[in-house]
Design a protein around this motif. Structure first.
Motif, PDB file in Angstrom:
ATOM      1  N   GLN A  46     -27.326  25.581 -24.701  1.00 43.86           N
ATOM      2  CA  GLN A  46     -26.426  25.944 -23.598  1.00 43.86           C
ATOM      3  C   GLN A  46     -27.078  25.423 -22.340  1.00 43.86           C
ATOM      4  O   GLN A  46     -27.557  26.179 -21.511  1.00 43.86           O
ATOM      5  CB  GLN A  46     -26.248  27.464 -23.543  1.00 43.86           C
ATOM      6  CG  GLN A  46     -25.580  28.021 -24.793  1.00 43.86           C
ATOM      7  CD  GLN A  46     -25.396  29.524 -24.733  1.00 43.86           C
ATOM      8  OE1 GLN A  46     -26.354  30.284 -24.775  1.00 43.86           O
ATOM      9  NE2 GLN A  46     -24.160  29.965 -24.624  1.00 43.86           N
ATOM     10  N   CYS A  47     -27.104  24.089 -22.215  1.00 45.46           N
ATOM     11  CA  CYS A  47     -28.004  23.483 -21.246  1.00 45.46           C
ATOM     12  C   CYS A  47     -27.687  22.012 -21.054  1.00 45.46           C
ATOM     13  O   CYS A  47     -27.232  21.352 -21.979  1.00 45.46           O
ATOM     14  CB  CYS A  47     -29.429  23.621 -21.792  1.00 45.46           C
ATOM     15  SG  CYS A  47     -30.717  23.232 -20.617  1.00 45.46           S
ATOM     16  N   GLU A 182     -19.653  21.472 -21.668  1.00 43.42           N
ATOM     17  CA  GLU A 182     -20.366  20.197 -21.743  1.00 43.42           C
ATOM     18  C   GLU A 182     -20.104  19.489 -23.073  1.00 43.42           C
ATOM     19  O   GLU A 182     -20.017  20.134 -24.109  1.00 43.42           O
ATOM     20  CB  GLU A 182     -21.874  20.491 -21.606  1.00 43.42           C
ATOM     21  CG  GLU A 182     -22.801  19.310 -21.797  1.00 43.42           C
ATOM     22  CD  GLU A 182     -24.269  19.749 -21.677  1.00 43.42           C
ATOM     23  OE1 GLU A 182     -24.850  19.545 -20.601  1.00 43.42           O
ATOM     24  OE2 GLU A 182     -24.812  20.300 -22.659  1.00 43.42           O
ATOM     25  N   TYR A 183     -19.980  18.166 -22.982  1.00 40.77           N
ATOM     26  CA  TYR A 183     -19.979  17.346 -24.191  1.00 40.77           C
ATOM     27  C   TYR A 183     -21.287  16.576 -24.242  1.00 40.77           C
ATOM     28  O   TYR A 183     -21.706  16.022 -23.229  1.00 40.77           O
ATOM     29  CB  TYR A 183     -18.855  16.304 -24.162  1.00 40.77           C
ATOM     30  CG  TYR A 183     -17.450  16.868 -24.116  1.00 40.77           C
ATOM     31  CD1 TYR A 183     -16.958  17.649 -25.160  1.00 40.77           C
ATOM     32  CD2 TYR A 183     -16.612  16.590 -23.037  1.00 40.77           C
ATOM     33  CE1 TYR A 183     -15.663  18.148 -25.114  1.00 40.77           C
ATOM     34  CE2 TYR A 183     -15.317  17.083 -22.980  1.00 40.77           C
ATOM     35  CZ  TYR A 183     -14.844  17.859 -24.027  1.00 40.77           C
ATOM     36  OH  TYR A 183     -13.574  18.356 -23.971  1.00 40.77           O
ATOM     37  N   VAL A 256     -21.193  25.375 -24.505  1.00 44.11           N
ATOM     38  CA  VAL A 256     -20.477  26.321 -23.666  1.00 44.11           C
ATOM     39  C   VAL A 256     -21.419  27.421 -23.201  1.00 44.11           C
ATOM     40  O   VAL A 256     -22.303  27.837 -23.951  1.00 44.11           O
ATOM     41  CB  VAL A 256     -19.314  26.948 -24.479  1.00 44.11           C
ATOM     42  CG1 VAL A 256     -18.588  27.991 -23.668  1.00 44.11           C
ATOM     43  CG2 VAL A 256     -18.328  25.885 -24.941  1.00 44.11           C
ATOM     44  N   GLY A 257     -21.232  27.883 -21.985  1.00 46.66           N
ATOM     45  CA  GLY A 257     -22.049  29.011 -21.554  1.00 46.66           C
ATOM     46  C   GLY A 257     -21.724  29.484 -20.160  1.00 46.66           C
ATOM     47  O   GLY A 257     -20.940  28.857 -19.435  1.00 46.66           O
ATOM     48  N   ILE A 258     -22.321  30.602 -19.816  1.00 42.35           N
ATOM     49  CA  ILE A 258     -22.160  31.166 -18.476  1.00 42.35           C
ATOM     50  C   ILE A 258     -23.550  31.240 -17.849  1.00 42.35           C
ATOM     51  O   ILE A 258     -24.526  31.599 -18.520  1.00 42.35           O
ATOM     52  CB  ILE A 258     -21.500  32.556 -18.564  1.00 42.35           C
ATOM     53  CG1 ILE A 258     -20.077  32.389 -19.094  1.00 42.35           C
ATOM     54  CG2 ILE A 258     -21.574  33.292 -17.241  1.00 42.35           C
ATOM     55  CD1 ILE A 258     -18.963  32.842 -18.227  1.00 42.35           C
ATOM     56  N   ILE A 259     -23.628  30.864 -16.576  1.00 39.50           N
ATOM     57  CA  ILE A 259     -24.921  30.779 -15.905  1.00 39.50           C
ATOM     58  C   ILE A 259     -24.959  31.750 -14.729  1.00 39.50           C
ATOM     59  O   ILE A 259     -24.060  31.716 -13.884  1.00 39.50           O
ATOM     60  CB  ILE A 259     -25.152  29.338 -15.372  1.00 39.50           C
ATOM     61  CG1 ILE A 259     -24.856  28.306 -16.462  1.00 39.50           C
ATOM     62  CG2 ILE A 259     -26.564  29.181 -14.845  1.00 39.50           C
ATOM     63  CD1 ILE A 259     -24.603  26.913 -15.925  1.00 39.50           C
TER      64      ILE A 259
END
Lengths: 397, 67
Positions: A46-47, A182-183, A256-259
């Motif tokens: 996730q980065c 992100e891809y 995918v993620g939440i930051i």
């Protein structure tokens, strides 16, 4: 009756901060267990995987080509109308990691230093006895276990479950999070020695689109936007790719993620529970990167854990809060202030600022001499004519 | 009467990234390595999770109050 395990320290979460803490504490001879809910540490990532070159030496991490995809020499910024600002160094400034390998290797260093490591082991709750937290309940490959420990480290990411179960209020308003998508894909036409960032209120509200090259023709292509935006991050990234005629049919991963991008946790310690990394929202609120911050927090936390165990005085753990705020918190609060100014920039502002900056010595920007950069901006006619822009920039000085 | 909602996940869209659990102010969502869970009794009907999901995998269904 579930199996009972006993350790000096249990660390929940094997991302960046967790393994650093586990390694440093185990190295001093204390018993440590590092657990992670995932079956493969580091996957899925996730980065965007970019990190400054300085962290390797600073945190005693080997510069191992097995987790370094590509060395990077700088960055190129793009304004909404296409003005660019390039900061290129003559030596390597950062690298694009392979988090799958990197995180696993960090856990490996922890294990080699003496820590036990258990993936597919999920913390479900804390265990309290006479009001004190004495360990955690977990599921190890589905089997309930109890892990008793003198000290708990919550390094469990943005969800921050263990910290919250321990009664630490990690709440932040939705505006203080970014939604990211992100891809990892094949992409051509961008200098693979630089990272590329696109700004604009229609491109990526509050955030940016990034291309972080992992190969000459392969990159992490992603976006972060304010999480209270009514549209999804995916919507904005797909739109940007289409508008720029970038084909995206050779995709190797979707991430995918939440930051957490603002409002760092005030109290990082409660009794014998410490919170580190994304769980404590220790992320750079300007660019959303949190690896270096997690390493720094992990390093400070582990230092005070070792002291507390050595002196048998858990009151010393509080020094982690003090030292973190002194060292990294203060800096990040300043960055947050800048972000809160920058997020109000219009597309025209971004054009004017990036156009102006491309004219001045990029070394000044790269060298972090921001006040000189802002002073240069203040001299620009399009800035001088706008009291709003002057006010914005003065806010930054 | 205030509106009360239930959060539903579209499993085929969800990446189990845990973001919804992270932004939830009340621990009403739990994301494990293999499943997404919603706890109705904890939900405060704020819809923060629905808006924050990077891929739009969550939906709110009104269970009580105005629709």
């Amino acid at each position: 009756m579930s199996e009972i395990m006993k350790y000096d320290v249990v660390v929940v979460g094997a991302g960046i901060a967790g393994p650093i803490v586990a390694r440093n504490v185990a190295k001093e001879g204390y018993s440590v267990l590092l657990i992670d809910k995932k079956s493969a540490i580091g996957a899925p990532k996730q980065c965007a995987e970019g990190i400054n070159i300085s962290v390797f030496e600073k945190h005693d991490i080997p510069y191992d080509k097995r987790f370094i995809n590509r060395e990077i020499y700088g960055a190129r910024l793009y304004s909404p109308s296409g003005y660019t600002l390039e900061m290129r160094y003559n030596k390597v400034s950062g690298v694009i990691l392979e988090r799958k390998v990197f995180d696993k290797m960090l856990a490996f260093y922890a294990a080699r230093a003496g820590a036990d490591v258990l993936p597919r082991t999920e913390a479900t709750d804390v265990i309290r006895e006479e009001g004190k937290i004495i360990g955690i309940k977990a599921k190890k490959e589905g089997e309930p276990i109890e892990i008793r420990a003198d000290i708990l480290v919550a390094a469990d990411g943005v969800e921050s479950t263990i910290a919250r179960k321990a009664g630490i209020n990690t709440y932040a308003p939705p505006h203080e999070f970014d939604s990211a998508y992100e891809y990892e894909m094949l992409i051509e036409g961008f200098d693979p020695d630089l990272i590329h960032l696109w700004f604009g209120n229609n491109v990526a509200p509050r955030g940016y689109v990034w291309v972080f090259p992992k190969d000459e023709d392969r990159a992490n292509v992603g976006i972060g936007i304010n999480s209270d935006n009514p549209m999804t991050a995916k919507h904005y990234l797909d739109k940007w790719l289409k508008e720029n005629n970038i084909p995206f049919k050779k995709i190797l991963e979707v991430n995918v993620g939440i930051i957490p991008v603002g409002g760092f946790l005030k109290e990082l310690v409660k009794d014998n529970v410490l919170v580190v990394g994304d769980a404590a929202r220790q992320v750079n609120p300007m660019h959303g990167g949190g690896m270096a911050e997690a390493m720094e927090a992990g390093t400070i936390a582990s230092k005070w854990i070792v002291e507390a165990l050595k002196e048998e005085n858990f009151g010393l753990l509080k020094n982690y809060t003090t030292e973190w705020w002194e060292k990294d918190g203060k800096r990040l609060e300043r960055v947050l202030r800048v972000r809160k100014v920058v997020e109000h920039l219009t597309d025209e502002d971004l054009d004017v600022f990036i156009q102006t900056l491309s004219g001045i010595d990029a070394e000044k920007i790269a060298g972090g001499r921001y006040s000189e950069v802002i002073k240069a901006l203040l001299k620009h006619p399009k800035v001088l004519m706008s009291p709003r822009r002057i006010a914005l920039l003065k806010e930054l000085l | 009467m205030t509106e009360k909602i239930r959060i539903i996940v579209e499993e085929d869209k969800c990446y189990l990234c845990g973001g919804c659990a992270g932004v939830c102010p009340s621990l009403a969502i739990k994301v494990s390595s293999s499943k997404w869970e919603f706890f109705q009794d904890k939900c405060i009907s704020c819809r923060i999770c629905v808006t924050a999901c990077p891929v739009g995998a969550l939906e709110a269904e009104v269970v009580e109050g105005k629709s």
